[in-house]
Design a protein around this motif. Sequence first.
Motif, mmCIF file in Angstrom:
data_model
loop_
_atom_site.group_PDB
_atom_site.id
_atom_site.type_symbol
_atom_site.label_atom_id
_atom_site.label_comp_id
_atom_site.label_asym_id
_atom_site.label_seq_id
_atom_site.Cartn_x
_atom_site.Cartn_y
_atom_site.Cartn_z
ATOM 1 N N TRP A 49 1.159 -0.625 -0.136
ATOM 2 C CA TRP A 49 0.534 -0.219 0.290
ATOM 3 C C TRP A 49 0.681 1.330 -0.087
ATOM 4 C CZ3 TRP A 49 -4.768 0.160 -1.289
ATOM 5 C CH2 TRP A 49 -5.131 -1.145 -0.892
ATOM 6 N N LEU A 50 2.234 1.412 0.718
ATOM 7 C CA LEU A 50 3.216 2.390 0.901
ATOM 8 C C LEU A 50 3.474 1.903 0.805
ATOM 9 C CD1 LEU A 50 1.049 4.959 3.586
ATOM 10 C CD2 LEU A 50 1.916 5.015 1.169
ATOM 11 N N PRO A 51 4.853 1.681 -0.549
ATOM 12 C CA PRO A 51 4.064 1.929 -1.824
ATOM 13 C C PRO A 51 3.473 1.249 -2.477
ATOM 14 C CG PRO A 51 6.752 1.109 -2.011
ATOM 15 C CD PRO A 51 6.266 1.094 0.000
ATOM 16 N N PRO A 52 2.241 1.057 -3.516
ATOM 17 C CA PRO A 52 1.586 0.237 -3.648
ATOM 18 C C PRO A 52 1.961 -0.446 -5.215
ATOM 19 C CG PRO A 52 1.265 3.027 -5.192
ATOM 20 C CD PRO A 52 2.761 2.924 -3.518
ATOM 21 N N LEU B 141 4.132 11.825 -1.526
ATOM 22 C CA LEU B 141 3.865 11.327 -3.156
ATOM 23 C C LEU B 141 5.737 11.171 -2.888
ATOM 24 C CD1 LEU B 141 3.044 13.031 -6.780
ATOM 25 C CD2 LEU B 141 4.973 13.404 -5.633
ATOM 26 N N LEU B 142 5.913 12.227 -2.258
ATOM 27 C CA LEU B 142 8.219 11.372 -2.016
ATOM 28 C C LEU B 142 7.867 10.618 -1.117
ATOM 29 C CD1 LEU B 142 8.985 15.471 -1.437
ATOM 30 C CD2 LEU B 142 9.032 14.295 -3.035
ATOM 31 N N TYR B 143 7.303 9.713 -1.237
ATOM 32 C CA TYR B 143 8.058 8.667 -0.401
ATOM 33 C C TYR B 143 7.482 8.029 -1.241
ATOM 34 C CZ TYR B 143 7.521 4.038 1.997
ATOM 35 O OH TYR B 143 7.722 3.182 2.874
ATOM 36 N N ILE B 144 6.947 7.719 -2.134
ATOM 37 C CA ILE B 144 6.268 7.067 -3.186
ATOM 38 C C ILE B 144 7.276 6.843 -4.709
ATOM 39 C CG2 ILE B 144 4.613 6.326 -5.502
ATOM 40 C CD1 ILE B 144 2.516 6.930 -2.743
ATOM 41 N N ASN C 271 -4.816 11.255 -3.765
ATOM 42 C CA ASN C 271 -4.427 12.145 -4.922
ATOM 43 C C ASN C 271 -3.100 11.317 -4.808
ATOM 44 O OD1 ASN C 271 -4.652 13.912 -7.556
ATOM 45 N ND2 ASN C 271 -3.791 15.580 -5.503
ATOM 46 N N ALA C 272 -2.779 11.393 -4.214
ATOM 47 C CA ALA C 272 -1.348 11.181 -4.125
ATOM 48 C C ALA C 272 -0.441 9.554 -4.214
ATOM 49 C CB ALA C 272 -0.073 11.633 -2.536
ATOM 50 N N VAL C 273 -1.256 9.029 -3.548
ATOM 51 C CA VAL C 273 -1.253 7.215 -4.145
ATOM 52 C C VAL C 273 -1.229 7.167 -5.578
ATOM 53 C CG1 VAL C 273 -1.741 5.150 -3.408
ATOM 54 C CG2 VAL C 273 -1.587 6.712 -1.624
ATOM 55 N N SER C 274 -2.342 7.252 -6.350
ATOM 56 C CA SER C 274 -2.456 8.319 -7.401
ATOM 57 C C SER C 274 -1.459 7.671 -8.394
ATOM 58 C CB SER C 274 -4.604 8.573 -7.892
ATOM 59 O OG SER C 274 -4.070 8.774 -9.522
ATOM 60 N N ILE C 275 -0.900 9.898 -8.422
ATOM 61 C CA ILE C 275 -0.522 10.754 -8.332
ATOM 62 C C ILE C 275 1.074 9.560 -8.571
ATOM 63 C CG2 ILE C 275 0.711 12.763 -9.153
ATOM 64 C CD1 ILE C 275 -1.317 13.878 -8.702
ATOM 65 N N GLY C 276 1.076 9.617 -7.272
ATOM 66 C CA GLY C 276 2.607 9.249 -7.461
ATOM 67 C C GLY C 276 2.691 7.600 -7.983
#
Length: 287
Positions: free
Chosen positions: A7-10, A68-71, A132-137
């Motif tokens: 999930w993080l990252p996905p 987003l940065l983490y991903i 949003n961040a997971v989608s874009i990242g």
Amino acid sequence: MAIVQNWLPPSRENWELVCYIWQFFPVITAFQWLLDWYPQGKTSTECRFNIPGAIGWCTMESVGFTTLLYIMFTLPEEQGIEELPWGNWTMAACFVIHYIYRAVVSPLFLNPSMSPIHPLVWAMAALFQWFNAVSIGGWLAGHGPTTVNDWAGRYWTMEIGLVIWAWGLLGNIFHDDDLREIRRAADRKQRREAKEQGKPLEGVAKIYMLPKNGLFQYILYAHYFCEWVEWAGFWMVGGWNCHPARAFLINEITTMLPRAVQGKRWYIKKFGKDKVGNRKAVIPGLV
């Protein structure tokens, strides 16, 4: 190292699930057309659980760019990608620059005051940012374009998109500062009167005036409109098939449009229809 496995990252499967769910966010925002209750900003309400404005805004908006940065720094390794193309990092930089301004610089250093935020608004905004961040990242960090060739043949549209993004950001900053100046002017006046007359200082958190500069001559929420222009440019950089950027723009509009229409009713109630005049809520000449 994964914070939450897959999930993080996905993973790709979970990223696709997030993107699928994310496209239905406008359904959730539909209630805003039916209710004027929005306990944040100029329409904030008294609640014992309210979060101080600056802290609340900073924490809920920072979810996006930090996620987003983490991903961006973890997913490529999991996907076996040695180096992401420059186009990916360009879009990530656009996203981070916007939210460092919106989430950190504005509330903590520029805004003279901010009204408290209801915990429900805080939670919904933080959830918006995470999706949003997971989608874009995920798209930028390994589940979307992964080589320079994926960006080939699109350089002109990318450059135009970046110009549109930059003008949108500058317009957003300009109109935000025009709103801040209302509070700053009130604060200067109060400090001058307090010094001359020995009066105690009053807060400026609930002082409002009709903004008049720039696009505020035509619409009441010019900063919203400029932000939409900004993210339209961002989508153009990613390409018309960049569905995370498209979903972001659509979800922003469906969230902010009813808020602007509500806000116009608030301005008319507070200042009168004559003073508001022919100004639209958020789109010049239309809405």
